[in-house]
Design a protein around this motif. Structure first.
Motif: not given
Length: 151
Positions: A133-134, A125-131, A102-106
């Motif tokens: 974090r995941l 910036r949001d996508a970079r932070a989310q990437t 699931l984490i890998l999919s996100e």
């Protein structure tokens, strides 16, 4: 503690994680749709947001499918007499580490969002932070599984 009960707790924890994930995706859908509604349709960000909304919506459907499977399992566990699981709402079950798949999919979805974001934008910036974090969550999850007794 009884190994069967520990396994039951893990399934309940997985259900809690799936529920949390679904709620996060729904929150993200709402946030993205609010952003898109503020843009004129000829803005390039409008189309990018529409695509991201579609990705998140598909992921939400996947999370809800997983949640149904886990809910069936937890319900069956409760009916078999595991009262600790049967007597508490899922929000009271402590979340455990999420499934690595699931984490890998996100993470992949976040990477796609990052690739499609305009350089220097809030979306980037949001996508970079989310990437990031995941990526860290995935690394922790894999390390936990490698450190688990009996593995």
């Amino acid at each position: 503690m009884d190994p069967k009960h520990v396994q039951n707790l893990e399934v309940a924890s997985d259900l809690r994680n799936a529920s949390d994930l679904l709620m996060q995706r729904l929150d993200r859908l709402y946030e993205l749709e609010q952003l898109k509604r503020e843009l004129p349709p000829d803005d390039p960000e409008f189309t990018r947001l529409a695509r991201e909304i579609e990705d998140v919506a598909r992921a939400a459907v996947g999370a809800s499918n997983l949640e149904v499977e886990l809910a069936d399992q937890v319900s069956a566990i409760a009916k078999r007499g595991d009262h600790e699981i049967g007597e508490h709402p899922i929000r009271e079950v402590p979340p455990g580490p999420r499934d690595a798949a699931l984490i890998l999919s996100e993470w992949r979805a976040a990477e796609r969002a990052l690739a499609g974001a305009s350089p220097g934008s809030d979306a980037e910036r949001d996508a970079r932070a989310q990437t990031e974090r995941l990526r860290l969550e995935y690394a922790r999850t894999i390390n936990l599984r490698q450190d688990a007794p009996g593995d």
